[in-house]
Design an enzyme around this catalytic site. Sequence first.
Site: not given
Ligand code: APR
Length: 231
Positions: A87, A89, A104, A172
């Site tokens: 993240n 943030d 990141h 994810s």
């Molecule tokens: N609590 C826990 N997990 C959650 C919640 C919640 N309330 N709501 C959603 N999720 C989960 C989703 O099921 C998903 O598996 O959070 C995950 C979010 O996945 P992404 O949106 O793909 O985010 P992330 O994996 O952090 O992305 C990785 O990709 O976009 C780039 O650089 C950016 O750091 C980011 C990287």
Amino acid sequence: MQNIVVLSGAGISAESGISTFRDSNGLWENHPIEKVATPSAWEENKKLVLQFYNQRRKQLFEVEPNSGHQALVALEEHFNVHIITQNVDDLHERAGSSNILHLHGELKKARSTVDSRLIYEMDSWELNLGDTCEKGSQLRPHIVWFGEDVPNISPAIELVKQADVMIVVGTSLNVYPAAGLINETKHGTPLYLVDPAEVGSFHLTNIIHIQKGAGEGLNELVKQLMFNSSK
Ligand code: APR
């Protein structure tokens, strides 16, 4: 003290009101990722990229850490905790966690486009065309865009190798090299996955999936780990 390494993603900040990145049609806050988060997007349209991150930064000034972030702070009472976050943030920092490695980049920082060592804390949400570093070059968001190197991946791998327990929360596991970190644990290290959805395709066997939101799931897990450590 045992070492706990946490890999966090957008899901931990979702309960603070920050949107996760990937929805089913591949848009990020209504923008195709390649139009706002790549070096070529920056070359093509700096203003759009700056505006996109300005909106996200503005939102960050308006949200607060949630009980998931706080649960990880409580874990420090019994464990040596390192957080590796995807993240951008600063909610882990504001919650009070001690050891945070951003893979990141960081939304509240700006960086020179001629000298990547020149990094500046921002105290307002806006970064505009014409904002320059001390060498006179345009400032860009201090963000690792798609296609760019991830300078903090090496220290992250070192941390994961030292983990006695690993927690993966709210990601994810779509984006590499971050997603590959789970394969760097020592053999037999328990891996807890906190995510309401099915995530990734794991070849590891020692995974405990807590299929809940970050707040509820982490609070449960932290309680359990603290209880076990005091036995
Ligand atoms: N609590 C826990 N997990 C959650 C919640 C919640 N309330 N709501 C959603 N999720 C989960 C989703 O099921 C998903 O598996 O959070 C995950 C979010 O996945 P992404 O949106 O793909 O985010 P992330 O994996 O952090 O992305 C990785 O990709 O976009 C780039 O650089 C950016 O750091 C980011 C990287």
